[in-house]
Design a protein around this motif. Sequence first.
Motif, PDB file in Angstrom:
ATOM      1  N   LYS A 142      11.616  10.897   8.944  1.00  0.00           N
ATOM      2  CA  LYS A 142      11.962  10.527  10.318  1.00  0.00           C
ATOM      3  C   LYS A 142      10.701  10.524  11.168  1.00  0.00           C
ATOM      4  N   GLY A 143      10.782   9.845  12.284  1.00  0.00           N
ATOM      5  CA  GLY A 143       9.674   9.830  13.217  1.00  0.00           C
ATOM      6  C   GLY A 143       8.634   8.779  12.867  1.00  0.00           C
ATOM      7  N   VAL A 144       7.441   8.974  13.414  1.00  0.00           N
ATOM      8  CA  VAL A 144       6.361   8.013  13.206  1.00  0.00           C
ATOM      9  C   VAL A 144       5.919   7.984  11.746  1.00  0.00           C
ATOM     10  N   TRP A 145       5.823   9.138  11.123  1.00  0.00           N
ATOM     11  CA  TRP A 145       5.413   9.189   9.718  1.00  0.00           C
ATOM     12  C   TRP A 145       6.491   8.650   8.787  1.00  0.00           C
ATOM     13  N   GLY A 146       7.707   8.538   9.262  1.00  0.00           N
ATOM     14  CA  GLY A 146       8.792   7.982   8.462  1.00  0.00           C
ATOM     15  C   GLY A 146       8.630   6.504   8.190  1.00  0.00           C
ATOM     16  N   VAL A 147       7.808   5.829   8.983  1.00  0.00           N
ATOM     17  CA  VAL A 147       7.550   4.402   8.749  1.00  0.00           C
ATOM     18  C   VAL A 147       6.884   4.209   7.396  1.00  0.00           C
ATOM     19  N   PHE A 148       5.972   5.124   7.034  1.00  0.00           N
ATOM     20  CA  PHE A 148       5.316   5.044   5.733  1.00  0.00           C
ATOM     21  C   PHE A 148       6.325   5.227   4.599  1.00  0.00           C
ATOM     22  N   TYR A 149       7.221   6.196   4.774  1.00  0.00           N
ATOM     23  CA  TYR A 149       8.249   6.439   3.758  1.00  0.00           C
ATOM     24  C   TYR A 149       9.175   5.231   3.612  1.00  0.00           C
ATOM     25  N   LYS A 150       9.590   4.661   4.728  1.00  0.00           N
ATOM     26  CA  LYS A 150      10.504   3.520   4.681  1.00  0.00           C
ATOM     27  C   LYS A 150       9.839   2.296   4.075  1.00  0.00           C
ATOM     28  N   ALA A 151       8.564   2.090   4.368  1.00  0.00           N
ATOM     29  CA  ALA A 151       7.832   0.980   3.755  1.00  0.00           C
ATOM     30  C   ALA A 151       7.679   1.197   2.254  1.00  0.00           C
ATOM     31  N   ALA A 152       7.472   2.435   1.827  1.00  0.00           N
ATOM     32  CA  ALA A 152       7.365   2.726   0.396  1.00  0.00           C
ATOM     33  C   ALA A 152       8.689   2.489  -0.316  1.00  0.00           C
TER      34      ALA A 152
ATOM     35  N   THR B 158       0.825  -1.209   0.000  1.00  0.00           N
ATOM     36  CA  THR B 158       0.000   0.000   0.000  1.00  0.00           C
ATOM     37  C   THR B 158       0.856   1.254   0.000  1.00  0.00           C
ATOM     38  N   CYS B 159       1.903   1.283   0.781  1.00  0.00           N
ATOM     39  CA  CYS B 159       2.784   2.459   0.799  1.00  0.00           C
ATOM     40  C   CYS B 159       3.514   2.639  -0.521  1.00  0.00           C
ATOM     41  N   ALA B 160       3.911   1.541  -1.146  1.00  0.00           N
ATOM     42  CA  ALA B 160       4.569   1.646  -2.451  1.00  0.00           C
ATOM     43  C   ALA B 160       3.599   2.165  -3.507  1.00  0.00           C
ATOM     44  N   TYR B 161       2.335   1.762  -3.409  1.00  0.00           N
ATOM     45  CA  TYR B 161       1.330   2.272  -4.343  1.00  0.00           C
ATOM     46  C   TYR B 161       1.069   3.757  -4.091  1.00  0.00           C
ATOM     47  N   LEU B 162       0.976   4.151  -2.834  1.00  0.00           N
ATOM     48  CA  LEU B 162       0.709   5.553  -2.515  1.00  0.00           C
ATOM     49  C   LEU B 162       1.857   6.461  -2.915  1.00  0.00           C
ATOM     50  N   LYS B 163       3.046   5.905  -3.043  1.00  0.00           N
ATOM     51  CA  LYS B 163       4.187   6.713  -3.480  1.00  0.00           C
ATOM     52  C   LYS B 163       4.039   7.144  -4.930  1.00  0.00           C
ATOM     53  N   LYS B 164       3.260   6.399  -5.704  1.00  0.00           N
ATOM     54  CA  LYS B 164       3.044   6.741  -7.114  1.00  0.00           C
ATOM     55  C   LYS B 164       1.989   7.825  -7.303  1.00  0.00           C
ATOM     56  N   VAL B 165       1.168   8.090  -6.294  1.00  0.00           N
ATOM     57  CA  VAL B 165       0.130   9.119  -6.366  1.00  0.00           C
ATOM     58  C   VAL B 165       0.736  10.442  -5.911  1.00  0.00           C
ATOM     59  N   PRO B 166       0.780  11.465  -6.795  1.00  0.00           N
ATOM     60  CA  PRO B 166       1.516  12.695  -6.463  1.00  0.00           C
ATOM     61  C   PRO B 166       1.019  13.424  -5.214  1.00  0.00           C
ATOM     62  N   ARG B 167      -0.295  13.573  -5.059  1.00  0.00           N
ATOM     63  CA  ARG B 167      -0.796  14.322  -3.896  1.00  0.00           C
ATOM     64  C   ARG B 167      -0.515  13.588  -2.593  1.00  0.00           C
TER      65      ARG B 167
END
Length: 74
Positions: free
Chosen positions: A39-49, A20-29
Amino acid sequence: MTNVYSLDGILVFGLLFVCTCAYLKKVPRLNSWLLSEKKGVWGVFYKAAVIGTRLHIAVAISCLAMAFYVVFLK
């Protein structure tokens, strides 16, 4: 249904999260909103992507293997 507290439930959750995170990385908004923090808690989404995009073949094969396991063997 898979139970989240079992090992296969954790693996299914992790694979779906990475996909899901890799798919969301393709959506510009959503990329600029959700995956901007590294970094931080929201960085988990970036690292998973990043894991999902760099290891896309391994993630796809493991998703297929897990789907086969859940549908036919469990």
